[in-house]
Design an enzyme around this catalytic site. Structure first.
Site: not given
Length: 534
Positions: A394, A237
């Site tokens: 998500d 990330d």
């Protein structure tokens, strides 16, 4: 130094192949005209995407007939992936469009519906000829990276061309994984994305190409079957910290700041250095998620430079997510999602991951039932193939007391609780009236090739993957599914593979903090009897 001519018709990530050829000691000359093909001595033709786009581009550039003539001239040639498929007479991917017609047969669809398509990941070879190109490759053992939705099968008419075959599912799915006839060679797999084995094979091809005599390739027997490995993926990330530097971070249920008041963005390392470390440790793929999202002009994006630098040393697949959408730059110029993806591909990415925009596209498709070509999924997959498009899902759990409370798919989870998984956008900050399975099915219909399945409730908890969610997702789509969120130890990977048949397992924080090594995960997975590249 060996001089090679590289035929690039605009087929996605060519940078990685360039870097691999440089690593092998090549001097690369780009093919720009038909005369460049005619004058080449060693020609390499990589292809990514759709058969139709590839052949159309060869015609538009005036390369089609010169390439056919070159292939009949007895000079060295290596076709990669679509570069191999283009050698056949045609493909079911684009019916009615003639291929180069050098190899008899039509490239077709996989027929065994029990396996995920695209065939994506690391598989091995049943080598059927004693060819110099394969002299250092161990049959049924050494693995190479494949990513394709269509395949060519061995027939009596093309048997003398077949160097190796690879198994996937039942016998009807067994396909040609490499070709060799005279000085013409080709592979369905990507050597430039196959780590040390791929670099070794490229070097063997170059040695073979420079031999004075045409290599003899007598037939050999190879008993046994190959198996597609489960992939272990390292995820980074990436975002700007408060000082403006790109850093690798990790969230706790998507919160990436330290918990104390005014906490800074967690800094777990530099993206390029970590990616190289994970590749050296055996990661099957590396995924960059730009969680700052995409800002500014495409050509100025720091993530492009991250990809360029990473691809110089990392020879496994790279995926990039964040900012894959239409936008207008600082000069008022419009750029489509396809333009953005193309910039990423040309910088070294093999796949792009789409998040919020995939949700909006799915909502529109479910409302209209029409594929009008406007979505980012359709734009990118139509040019680069569905294998280049990953959907990052998500969702967060919504608990209910009864399945009658919602029209969405409700499943039983821990302690007998019931829940459904609601899609989110904008980094989990906004919810939509869409469940994870509805999203994935719509995106598959639009042309997506893989699902990266996260779970906000599991993110950073290190207590295992969301088994119920992943199992249902595998039952809902026919494309590969990557299990993400919740891994805390090697056993969690074993559990998710055995309980759900997920195609890959992804982790971030446990690798960044060195709590668990990629080699530890692979050793545990392999020792449990699950196919794994070790």
């Amino acid at each position: 130094m060996v001089r090679v001519s590289l035929l690039d018709y605009g087929a996605g990530n060519i940078r990685s192949l360039r870097n691999a050829l440089v690593r092998a000691g090549c001097d690369i000359e780009d093919v720009k005209t038909a005369d460049d093909i005619s004058q080449a001595h060693i020609l390499i033709f990589p292809g990514v995407g759709s058969f139709g786009v590839c052949i159309d581009n060869l015609h538009k550039k005036g390369f089609f007939e010169p390439l056919k003539a070159y292939l009949k001239s007895g000079r060295a040639f290596y076709g990669i992936c679509l570069g191999m498929q283009s050698l056949f007479e045609g493909s079911e991917e684009t019916p009615g469009l003639a291929g180069l017609g050098i190899v008899p047969g039509i490239v077709g669809k996989f027929s065994d519906t029990s396996v995920s398509v695209p065939h994506m990941g690391w598989n091995s070879l049943r080598i059927l000829k004693d060819a110099p190109m394969m002299k250092d490759i161990k049959p049924l053992e050494d693995r190479f990276y494949f990513v394709h939705s269509f395949r060519a099968i061995r027939t009596p008419e093309n048997a003398d061309w077949v160097l190796s075959v690879t198994d996937y599912g039942n016998d009807s799915n067994t396909f040609i994984s490499s070709l060799q006839n005279g000085r013409v060679s080709a592979s369905q797999f990507h050597p430039e994305k196959s780590g040390a084995n791929g670099l070794k094979l490229i070097k063997s091809f170059l040695d073979q190409a420079t031999l004075a005599d045409v290599p003899a390739c007598p037939p050999i027997s190879c008993e046994g079957r190959t198996m597609l490995a489960k992939r272990i993926i390292a995820c980074l990330d990436v975002r700007e910290n408060d000082s403006g530097d790109l850093v690798v971070t990790k969230g706790d249920q998507y919160d990436v700041r330290e918990k104390e008041e005014g906490g800074e963005v967690r800094n777990l390392g530099k993206p390029v250095e970590l990616a190289r470390r994970y590749s050296d440790d055996g990661a099957d793929e590396v995924t960059f998620l730009n969680i700052t999202s995409f800002r500014g002009d495409v050509v100025d994006a720091p993530m492009l430079r991250v990809l360029e630098l990473t691809s110089e040393h990392v020879f496994v697949p790279l995926c990039i997510g964040g900012g894959i959408r239409d936008y207008t730059d600082s000069k008022g110029v419009f750029h489509s999602a396809l333009d953005v993806a193309t910039s990423y591909f040309r910088s070294g990415a093999d796949k792009v991951s789409i998040g919020s925009d995939a949700v909006y596209a799915a909502e529109k498709y479910r409302s209209t039932k029409v594929k009008d070509g406007s979505s980012c999924i359709e734009q990118i997959s139509n040019v680069y193939g569905r294998q280049a498009v990953v959907i990052s899902v998500d969702p967060k759990r919504v608990y209910v007391t009864s399945k009658d409370e919602t029209s969405h798919t409700v499943l039983e989870v821990e302690d007998g609780k019931l829940c459904w998984w609601q899609c989110t956008v904008k980094g989990g900050r906004e919810v939509r009236d869409l469940d994870a399975f509805e999203l994935a099915q719509a995106c598959e219909a639009l042309g997506a090739g893989e699902i990266l399945l996260n779970c906000i409730d599991k993110d950073g908890q290190n207590n295992g993957f969301d088994i119920a969610l992943i199992r249902q997702m595998k039952a809902s789509v026919s494309i590969p599914v990557i299990a993400s969120s919740g891994a805390g130890k090697p056993q969690h990977f074993i559990d998710v593979f055995q309980a759900t048949n997920a195609d890959a397992g992804l982790a971030a924080g446990i690798f960044h903090r060195r709590e668990v090594g990629i080699d530890e995960v692979k050793a545990a997975v392999s020792s449990s009897g699950i196919p794994c590249r070790t």
